[in-house]
Motif scaffolding. Structure first.
Motif, PDB file in Angstrom:
ATOM      1  N   SER A  40      53.210 105.018 -38.817  1.00  0.00           N
ATOM      2  CA  SER A  40      54.363 104.827 -39.668  1.00  0.00           C
ATOM      3  C   SER A  40      54.284 105.729 -40.874  1.00  0.00           C
ATOM      4  CB  SER A  40      54.440 103.382 -40.138  1.00  0.00           C
ATOM      5  OG  SER A  40      54.491 102.509 -39.059  1.00  0.00           O
ATOM      6  N   PRO A  41      55.402 105.915 -41.576  1.00  0.00           N
ATOM      7  CA  PRO A  41      55.405 106.746 -42.770  1.00  0.00           C
ATOM      8  C   PRO A  41      54.545 106.158 -43.866  1.00  0.00           C
ATOM      9  CG  PRO A  41      57.480 105.585 -42.517  1.00  0.00           C
ATOM     10  CD  PRO A  41      56.684 105.334 -41.280  1.00  0.00           C
ATOM     11  N   THR A  42      54.204 106.988 -44.852  1.00  0.00           N
ATOM     12  CA  THR A  42      53.328 106.506 -45.909  1.00  0.00           C
ATOM     13  C   THR A  42      53.925 106.705 -47.280  1.00  0.00           C
ATOM     14  OG1 THR A  42      51.589 107.633 -47.113  1.00  0.00           O
ATOM     15  CG2 THR A  42      51.969 108.366 -44.914  1.00  0.00           C
ATOM     16  N   ALA A  43      53.838 105.661 -48.090  1.00  0.00           N
ATOM     17  CA  ALA A  43      54.285 105.712 -49.475  1.00  0.00           C
ATOM     18  C   ALA A  43      53.605 104.575 -50.204  1.00  0.00           C
ATOM     19  CB  ALA A  43      55.801 105.552 -49.556  1.00  0.00           C
ATOM     20  N   GLN A  44      53.119 104.852 -51.398  1.00  0.00           N
ATOM     21  CA  GLN A  44      52.376 103.836 -52.141  1.00  0.00           C
ATOM     22  C   GLN A  44      52.931 103.693 -53.544  1.00  0.00           C
ATOM     23  OE1 GLN A  44      50.193 102.008 -50.622  1.00  0.00           O
ATOM     24  NE2 GLN A  44      50.277 103.185 -48.749  1.00  0.00           N
ATOM     25  N   ALA A  45      52.912 102.452 -54.038  1.00  0.00           N
ATOM     26  CA  ALA A  45      53.362 102.205 -55.401  1.00  0.00           C
ATOM     27  C   ALA A  45      52.439 102.905 -56.379  1.00  0.00           C
ATOM     28  CB  ALA A  45      53.379 100.697 -55.678  1.00  0.00           C
ATOM     29  N   LYS A  46      53.004 103.546 -57.391  1.00  0.00           N
ATOM     30  CA  LYS A  46      52.209 104.310 -58.344  1.00  0.00           C
ATOM     31  C   LYS A  46      51.496 103.390 -59.318  1.00  0.00           C
ATOM     32  CE  LYS A  46      55.288 108.304 -58.165  1.00  0.00           C
ATOM     33  NZ  LYS A  46      56.185 109.188 -58.936  1.00  0.00           N
ATOM     34  N   ALA A 120      33.826 105.825 -45.270  1.00  0.00           N
ATOM     35  CA  ALA A 120      34.947 105.792 -46.206  1.00  0.00           C
ATOM     36  C   ALA A 120      36.070 104.863 -45.749  1.00  0.00           C
ATOM     37  CB  ALA A 120      35.501 107.200 -46.407  1.00  0.00           C
ATOM     38  N   CYS A 121      36.036 104.428 -44.487  1.00  0.00           N
ATOM     39  CA  CYS A 121      37.096 103.570 -43.949  1.00  0.00           C
ATOM     40  C   CYS A 121      36.837 102.088 -44.201  1.00  0.00           C
ATOM     41  CB  CYS A 121      37.250 103.813 -42.447  1.00  0.00           C
ATOM     42  SG  CYS A 121      37.500 105.543 -41.996  1.00  0.00           S
ATOM     43  N   ALA A 122      35.654 101.746 -44.696  1.00  0.00           N
ATOM     44  CA  ALA A 122      35.269 100.344 -44.873  1.00  0.00           C
ATOM     45  C   ALA A 122      36.262  99.524 -45.698  1.00  0.00           C
ATOM     46  CB  ALA A 122      33.877 100.262 -45.499  1.00  0.00           C
ATOM     47  N   PRO A 123      36.876 100.069 -46.788  1.00  0.00           N
ATOM     48  CA  PRO A 123      37.802  99.243 -47.579  1.00  0.00           C
ATOM     49  C   PRO A 123      38.969  98.687 -46.779  1.00  0.00           C
ATOM     50  CG  PRO A 123      37.188 101.216 -48.807  1.00  0.00           C
ATOM     51  CD  PRO A 123      36.648 101.399 -47.421  1.00  0.00           C
ATOM     52  N   LEU A 124      39.331  99.328 -45.681  1.00  0.00           N
ATOM     53  CA  LEU A 124      40.467  98.872 -44.880  1.00  0.00           C
ATOM     54  C   LEU A 124      40.239  97.476 -44.303  1.00  0.00           C
ATOM     55  CD1 LEU A 124      41.147 102.234 -43.023  1.00  0.00           C
ATOM     56  CD2 LEU A 124      42.675 101.151 -44.696  1.00  0.00           C
ATOM     57  N   VAL A 125      38.967  97.128 -44.068  1.00  0.00           N
ATOM     58  CA  VAL A 125      38.661  95.782 -43.588  1.00  0.00           C
ATOM     59  C   VAL A 125      38.030  94.915 -44.682  1.00  0.00           C
ATOM     60  CG1 VAL A 125      38.514  96.352 -41.154  1.00  0.00           C
ATOM     61  CG2 VAL A 125      36.511  96.640 -42.573  1.00  0.00           C
ATOM     62  N   ASP A 126      37.304  95.552 -45.600  1.00  0.00           N
ATOM     63  CA  ASP A 126      36.675  94.787 -46.685  1.00  0.00           C
ATOM     64  C   ASP A 126      37.707  94.092 -47.565  1.00  0.00           C
ATOM     65  OD1 ASP A 126      34.187  95.576 -45.832  1.00  0.00           O
ATOM     66  OD2 ASP A 126      33.932  97.148 -47.338  1.00  0.00           O
ATOM     67  N   LEU A 127      38.855  94.744 -47.784  1.00  0.00           N
ATOM     68  CA  LEU A 127      39.840  94.217 -48.730  1.00  0.00           C
ATOM     69  C   LEU A 127      40.917  93.365 -48.063  1.00  0.00           C
ATOM     70  CD1 LEU A 127      40.158  97.139 -51.290  1.00  0.00           C
ATOM     71  CD2 LEU A 127      38.947  94.965 -51.511  1.00  0.00           C
ATOM     72  N   LYS A 172      41.904 102.647 -55.329  1.00  0.00           N
ATOM     73  CA  LYS A 172      42.011 104.085 -55.065  1.00  0.00           C
ATOM     74  C   LYS A 172      41.305 104.444 -53.758  1.00  0.00           C
ATOM     75  CE  LYS A 172      40.823 108.626 -57.009  1.00  0.00           C
ATOM     76  NZ  LYS A 172      40.180 109.329 -58.169  1.00  0.00           N
ATOM     77  N   ASP A 173      40.116 103.863 -53.535  1.00  0.00           N
ATOM     78  CA  ASP A 173      39.386 104.114 -52.289  1.00  0.00           C
ATOM     79  C   ASP A 173      40.156 103.576 -51.089  1.00  0.00           C
ATOM     80  OD1 ASP A 173      37.358 105.286 -53.738  1.00  0.00           O
ATOM     81  OD2 ASP A 173      36.059 103.514 -53.735  1.00  0.00           O
ATOM     82  N   LEU A 174      40.792 102.422 -51.266  1.00  0.00           N
ATOM     83  CA  LEU A 174      41.593 101.850 -50.181  1.00  0.00           C
ATOM     84  C   LEU A 174      42.781 102.750 -49.859  1.00  0.00           C
ATOM     85  CD1 LEU A 174      42.291  99.497 -48.268  1.00  0.00           C
ATOM     86  CD2 LEU A 174      43.606  98.502 -50.161  1.00  0.00           C
ATOM     87  N   ARG A 175      43.446 103.240 -50.884  1.00  0.00           N
ATOM     88  CA  ARG A 175      44.602 104.110 -50.684  1.00  0.00           C
ATOM     89  C   ARG A 175      44.203 105.382 -49.936  1.00  0.00           C
ATOM     90  NH1 ARG A 175      45.887 104.411 -55.526  1.00  0.00           N
ATOM     91  NH2 ARG A 175      47.579 102.895 -55.587  1.00  0.00           N
ATOM     92  N   ALA A 176      43.070 105.953 -50.315  1.00  0.00           N
ATOM     93  CA  ALA A 176      42.598 107.171 -49.653  1.00  0.00           C
ATOM     94  C   ALA A 176      42.276 106.906 -48.179  1.00  0.00           C
ATOM     95  CB  ALA A 176      41.360 107.715 -50.376  1.00  0.00           C
ATOM     96  N   ALA A 177      41.665 105.764 -47.903  1.00  0.00           N
ATOM     97  CA  ALA A 177      41.323 105.432 -46.517  1.00  0.00           C
ATOM     98  C   ALA A 177      42.580 105.221 -45.676  1.00  0.00           C
ATOM     99  CB  ALA A 177      40.445 104.177 -46.478  1.00  0.00           C
ATOM    100  N   ALA A 178      43.581 104.554 -46.250  1.00  0.00           N
ATOM    101  CA  ALA A 178      44.816 104.289 -45.505  1.00  0.00           C
ATOM    102  C   ALA A 178      45.547 105.577 -45.144  1.00  0.00           C
ATOM    103  CB  ALA A 178      45.729 103.378 -46.317  1.00  0.00           C
ATOM    104  N   SER A 210      49.857  99.413 -49.305  1.00  0.00           N
ATOM    105  CA  SER A 210      50.191  98.710 -48.070  1.00  0.00           C
ATOM    106  C   SER A 210      49.799  99.558 -46.876  1.00  0.00           C
ATOM    107  CB  SER A 210      51.690  98.387 -48.000  1.00  0.00           C
ATOM    108  OG  SER A 210      52.067  97.432 -48.961  1.00  0.00           O
ATOM    109  N   TYR A 211      49.332  98.910 -45.824  1.00  0.00           N
ATOM    110  CA  TYR A 211      48.961  99.633 -44.603  1.00  0.00           C
ATOM    111  C   TYR A 211      48.951  98.671 -43.430  1.00  0.00           C
ATOM    112  CZ  TYR A 211      44.338  97.530 -45.479  1.00  0.00           C
ATOM    113  OH  TYR A 211      43.309  96.641 -45.717  1.00  0.00           O
TER     114      TYR A 211
END
Length: 288
Positions: A40-46, A120-127, A172-178, A210-211
């Motif tokens: 899906s497309p990607t966009a994140q709240a600033k 670097a992908c760990a935050p996707l499940v940790d959070l 920030k780490d989560l956003r980068a991983a997503a 969001s991801y």
């Protein structure tokens, strides 16, 4: 919380809400979940600045909204004091739901300790897990479940960090991983997660990410939609999930090709679980 039906999808949405209060202490350990799915497309709240504003069970069942916490550690008690309750949902206009504690299972605890590859992908499940993630000091979890057992539920996790800056770095780490192509498919312990895509994030709190992601669970595909909002030194994680049977979708498609016009009972692969905005709003209001 999820239920699987023989020929379709049983939407079992889980919204994990992560809400943290400033300067908290105590803790668990990180964890995750996943999904096999599309993109899906990607966009994140600033972000609005890392130095923005920054107990108990809080179960909102029929007995009311007790905000006292039995968790160990002052950090957990502070989080429990602002954790979601049934009364919060009623005030937000979302009636007919129960709010109960979210407790980690043995599998959750084991997966929290498992390494991710790439790391670097760990935050996707940790959070989104019911375990305190690396860097956080405490967590408190809730499950928001409609009284209608056939409707989806939402998991809410609150993670407390020492400072707004520490929470901002975690997000920030989560956003980068997503957004990372390397994390489109990754492993966390024995679980293979795939279909990771960044999604448009709501303009809530100080900043948000969001991801979605998924993973195979036997013949089924578990799909998750996750939104993590930072408010001061707290991360509030909301996750919804559903489980569907891709083979039943294929069988129905073939049946329709042969002329069968009976109503479909199988969910399609593009049917995403949804995190209710009212649940997010109610939890963030309790954090203020």
């Amino acid at each position: 919380m999820r239920t699987v039906v023989s020929r379709g999808v049983v939407a079992a949405s889980v919204v994990a809400v992560l809400a943290l209060t400033a300067a908290c202490s105590g803790g668990d350990g990180g964890d995750g979940d996943g999904r096999d799915g599309g993109s899906s497309p990607t966009a994140q709240a600033k972000p609005k600045g890392p130095d923005g504003p920054g107990g108990p069970d809080g179960q909102g069942g029929p007995g009311g909204s007790d905000r006292s916490d039995r968790s160990d550690g002052g950090g957990a008690a502070k989080l429990a004091a602002v954790a979601l309750t049934r009364d919060d949902l009623v005030e937000a206009g979302l009636k007919g739901h129960h709010v109960s504690p979210r407790k980690p299972t043995a599998q959750d605890t084991a997966m929290a300790k498992a390494p991710a590859s790439p790391a670097a992908c760990a935050p996707l499940v940790d959070l989104l897990a019911p375990v305190t993630p690396p860097g956080a000091k405490a967590r408190v979890g809730r499950v928001v479940a409609p009284k209608d057992v056939y409707s989806s539920s939402t998991a809410v996790e609150l993670y407390a960090y020492d400072t707004p800056g520490a929470a901002a770095r975690a997000l920030k780490d989560l956003r980068a991983a997503a957004k990372s192509k390397r994390c489109a498919t990754f492993h966390k312990g024995d679980w293979r997660h795939s279909g990771v895509t960044a999604r448009p994030a709501p303009d809530k709190g100080d900043e948000a990410v969001s991801y979605r992601l998924g993973r195979r669970t036997g013949p089924y595909v578990k799909r998750l939609s996750v939104t993590v909002v930072r408010q001061g030194s707290t991360l509030a994680s909301f996750s919804a999930e559903n489980v569907y049977d891709p083979e039943s979708v294929v069988r129905e498609d073939k049946s329709r090709d042969s002329g069968d016009r009976s109503p479909s009972v199988a969910d399609k692969a593009d049917t995403e679980p949804k995190v209710p905005a009212a649940v997010i709003d109610a939890q963030l209001a309790a954090l203020r």
